[in-house]
Design an enzyme around this catalytic site. Sequence first.
Site, PDB file in Angstrom:
ATOM      1  N   THR A 128     -24.684  34.632  16.668  1.00  0.00           N
ATOM      2  CA  THR A 128     -24.564  36.039  17.060  1.00  0.00           C
ATOM      3  C   THR A 128     -25.807  36.773  16.574  1.00  0.00           C
ATOM      4  O   THR A 128     -26.512  36.287  15.680  1.00  0.00           O
ATOM      5  CB  THR A 128     -23.326  36.679  16.407  1.00  0.00           C
ATOM      6  OG1 THR A 128     -23.456  36.536  14.986  1.00  0.00           O
ATOM      7  CG2 THR A 128     -22.041  36.000  16.853  1.00  0.00           C
ATOM      8  N   GLU A 179     -19.325  35.122  21.517  1.00  0.00           N
ATOM      9  CA  GLU A 179     -18.094  34.376  21.209  1.00  0.00           C
ATOM     10  C   GLU A 179     -17.251  34.094  22.453  1.00  0.00           C
ATOM     11  O   GLU A 179     -16.275  33.351  22.378  1.00  0.00           O
ATOM     12  CB  GLU A 179     -17.227  35.182  20.223  1.00  0.00           C
ATOM     13  CG  GLU A 179     -17.796  35.279  18.823  1.00  0.00           C
ATOM     14  CD  GLU A 179     -18.698  36.492  18.629  1.00  0.00           C
ATOM     15  OE1 GLU A 179     -19.264  36.991  19.636  1.00  0.00           O
ATOM     16  OE2 GLU A 179     -18.837  36.955  17.483  1.00  0.00           O
ATOM     17  N   LYS A 217     -16.259  59.730  15.137  1.00  0.00           N
ATOM     18  CA  LYS A 217     -14.946  60.270  14.776  1.00  0.00           C
ATOM     19  C   LYS A 217     -15.129  61.721  14.337  1.00  0.00           C
ATOM     20  O   LYS A 217     -15.585  61.997  13.240  1.00  0.00           O
ATOM     21  CB  LYS A 217     -14.324  59.441  13.651  1.00  0.00           C
ATOM     22  CG  LYS A 217     -14.114  57.999  14.063  1.00  0.00           C
ATOM     23  CD  LYS A 217     -13.377  57.206  13.009  1.00  0.00           C
ATOM     24  CE  LYS A 217     -13.440  55.728  13.326  1.00  0.00           C
ATOM     25  NZ  LYS A 217     -14.641  55.056  12.831  1.00  0.00           N
ATOM     26  N   TRP A 254     -11.669  60.682  18.623  1.00  0.00           N
ATOM     27  CA  TRP A 254     -12.765  59.765  18.891  1.00  0.00           C
ATOM     28  C   TRP A 254     -13.594  60.232  20.092  1.00  0.00           C
ATOM     29  O   TRP A 254     -13.032  60.592  21.134  1.00  0.00           O
ATOM     30  CB  TRP A 254     -12.219  58.355  19.208  1.00  0.00           C
ATOM     31  CG  TRP A 254     -11.692  57.648  18.007  1.00  0.00           C
ATOM     32  CD1 TRP A 254     -11.448  58.186  16.774  1.00  0.00           C
ATOM     33  CD2 TRP A 254     -11.336  56.271  17.930  1.00  0.00           C
ATOM     34  NE1 TRP A 254     -10.968  57.228  15.931  1.00  0.00           N
ATOM     35  CE2 TRP A 254     -10.875  56.043  16.605  1.00  0.00           C
ATOM     36  CE3 TRP A 254     -11.364  55.207  18.828  1.00  0.00           C
ATOM     37  CZ2 TRP A 254     -10.454  54.789  16.185  1.00  0.00           C
ATOM     38  CZ3 TRP A 254     -10.935  53.964  18.404  1.00  0.00           C
ATOM     39  CH2 TRP A 254     -10.485  53.753  17.088  1.00  0.00           C
TER      40      TRP A 254
HETATM   41  P1  AMP Z   1     -23.542  39.780  21.978  1.00  0.00           P
HETATM   42  O1  AMP Z   1     -22.554  38.920  21.305  1.00  0.00           O
HETATM   43  O2  AMP Z   1     -24.782  39.997  21.197  1.00  0.00           O
HETATM   44  O3  AMP Z   1     -23.813  39.316  23.348  1.00  0.00           O
HETATM   45  O4  AMP Z   1     -22.883  41.239  22.086  1.00  0.00           O
HETATM   46  C1  AMP Z   1     -21.582  41.444  22.551  1.00  0.00           C
HETATM   47  C2  AMP Z   1     -21.259  42.911  22.576  1.00  0.00           C
HETATM   48  O5  AMP Z   1     -22.078  43.591  23.533  1.00  0.00           O
HETATM   49  C3  AMP Z   1     -19.848  43.226  23.016  1.00  0.00           C
HETATM   50  O6  AMP Z   1     -18.925  43.080  21.983  1.00  0.00           O
HETATM   51  C4  AMP Z   1     -19.980  44.655  23.493  1.00  0.00           C
HETATM   52  O7  AMP Z   1     -19.944  45.570  22.408  1.00  0.00           O
HETATM   53  C5  AMP Z   1     -21.361  44.679  24.086  1.00  0.00           C
HETATM   54  N1  AMP Z   1     -21.270  44.531  25.548  1.00  0.00           N
HETATM   55  C6  AMP Z   1     -21.473  43.425  26.276  1.00  0.00           C
HETATM   56  N2  AMP Z   1     -21.345  43.692  27.595  1.00  0.00           N
HETATM   57  C7  AMP Z   1     -21.017  45.009  27.689  1.00  0.00           C
HETATM   58  C8  AMP Z   1     -20.743  45.889  28.773  1.00  0.00           C
HETATM   59  N3  AMP Z   1     -20.812  45.490  30.038  1.00  0.00           N
HETATM   60  N4  AMP Z   1     -20.423  47.162  28.476  1.00  0.00           N
HETATM   61  C9  AMP Z   1     -20.362  47.603  27.202  1.00  0.00           C
HETATM   62  N5  AMP Z   1     -20.647  46.831  26.141  1.00  0.00           N
HETATM   63  C10 AMP Z   1     -20.966  45.543  26.376  1.00  0.00           C
END
Ligand code: AMP
Length: 549
Positions: free
Chosen positions: A185, A330, A439, A444
């Site tokens: 990650t 994940e 917040k 929110w």
């Molecule tokens: P990563 O694991 O680095 O790919 O990041 C995942 C996170 O990116 C998710 O938990 C979301 O918070 C954000 N994310 C991914 N796709 C979207 C989307 N289409 N809209 C809003 N947030 C997104």
Amino acid sequence: MKGLMQEHELLISSVIRHAAENHGDREVVTRESDGRITRSCYAQVEQRARQLAAALVGLGIRPGDRVATLAMNSYRHLECYYGISGMGAVLHTVNPRLFAEQISYIINHGQSRALLLDPCFLPLVESIAPRLKKIEHLIVLTESTLMPPAGGRPMLCYEQLLDAAPGSYQWPSFDERSAASLCYTSGTTGQPKGVLYSHRSTLLHALVSLQADCFGLRSVDAVLPIVPMFHVHAWSMPYGCAMAGAKMVLPGNHVDAPSLVELIQSEQVTMALGVPTVWSMLVNHLRDSGQSLPSLQRAVVGGAALPPAIRDALEQCSGARVIHAWGMTETSPTGAVATTTANLEQLSADERRAELLKQGRPPWGVELKITNPEGEPLPSDGISSGQLWIRGPWIARGYFRRGRERVLDEDGWFPTGDVASRDAYGFIKISDRTKDVIKSGGEWISSIDIEHIATAHPQVRFAAAVAADHPKWGERPLLIVVRADGSALGAEELLEYMRPRMARWWLPDAVVFVSELPLTATGKVLKTSLRAAYRDYFLTAPGQPTGNR
Ligand code: AMP
């Protein structure tokens, strides 16, 4: 009673074997670091992936060993995808845009025994080489004439290794639940965590990504993954394209807007995938240069919320259908995709467009639920929002080498850390990361909604809304903006534009203009660093308004 069907393990090697046999001449096009275009094809990729597997066996790599890559999108990286996983080792893709300390942490934590790297990452690897204790072989993804001069740690040449390897290597068969790849990650807080995908999870996920109501991949497609192969498998394109027999167009390290536009035009790309900041860069370049992308049929946007202004601009300059998708490292990553449904087709065009801006619905295979802080499921009313959970055969159940750390709840649900609502059409809408929610006075505010309204202003290039501490309301939104080139947009003018478009108390209390926003290693706005920098803004900045409530 058992079924009477044949038992075949779902293995990644079967994908490239299929592509070689049935779409052997379909092209894999790469822009090399010197700008040259190299044309390979699935038959060659398969042949060379088998040679790579044989070479790795010769170097002592065994099934289950991790083999790392530090590479951009290219045919050689694609060969690593298939050669490493295909022989039963674990492809460990490492993000070169992370800090050097994070990169060495990730390679060491993954315990990779070999590292294959693009020549452009040689200085980086030389600087961290003494810390890479477990790495026994450094292999440069290049030909012998372009190898760096000897000195420092010994390096092997990829093309020489392949030349010396027997072409007779055959893909082994093993348990489809074996680990196939490892990706960490982004780790904006704390150390990055390793997600360990299996052959089975990877293939099921790729199959689903081909569906018409996901990315709709076909053999006639030419696909440009702008998303990097070093992070979550470029959203499964290395597998999905080979399954479908689609042409792959790989940009190497030329990911600037003019190079990408040129590649889309010259290779007649029909589908491209990227995060919003990349698409924003592309549409700005198209607008400034008066160009268009007539071949592009589908533009997939994910990784962060799709701002309406980017969707509109993309449609105008290409005619492409914009597909918004949500996922995480994940979740392999596809967890939800926004494509039309029979119910949506009954709506007016405007209503449907508004719906398709949301993150969409889960494809077969994954289930989603949204709960309140007590863990109770929330109704699908489009309003109630809470923690989003996900489960399914391509969702992580734990992290690599993290002991007995418990990740799932007792029913096997994975907590995404995203705040979402779901409406009557089954579409989820992500309003924030839990950590990014503002917040204010016990309620929110969605930073994503504020950002979308701000970026709809023609003179705003990027906008990020963050929570800043406030003496009366706890937190209030602060808007941080990058203006369009040549713009002299002022704070009051922007707030006046936003005022009629949002609830009064959502309006940011102040606007700060900056020349650029910090980005994560995957091209998303780095909210953690903005929050840290501006946390005290309303406590220390003199003469600030006291809030819009
Ligand atoms: P990563 O694991 O680095 O790919 O990041 C995942 C996170 O990116 C998710 O938990 C979301 O918070 C954000 N994310 C991914 N796709 C979207 C989307 N289409 N809209 C809003 N947030 C997104």
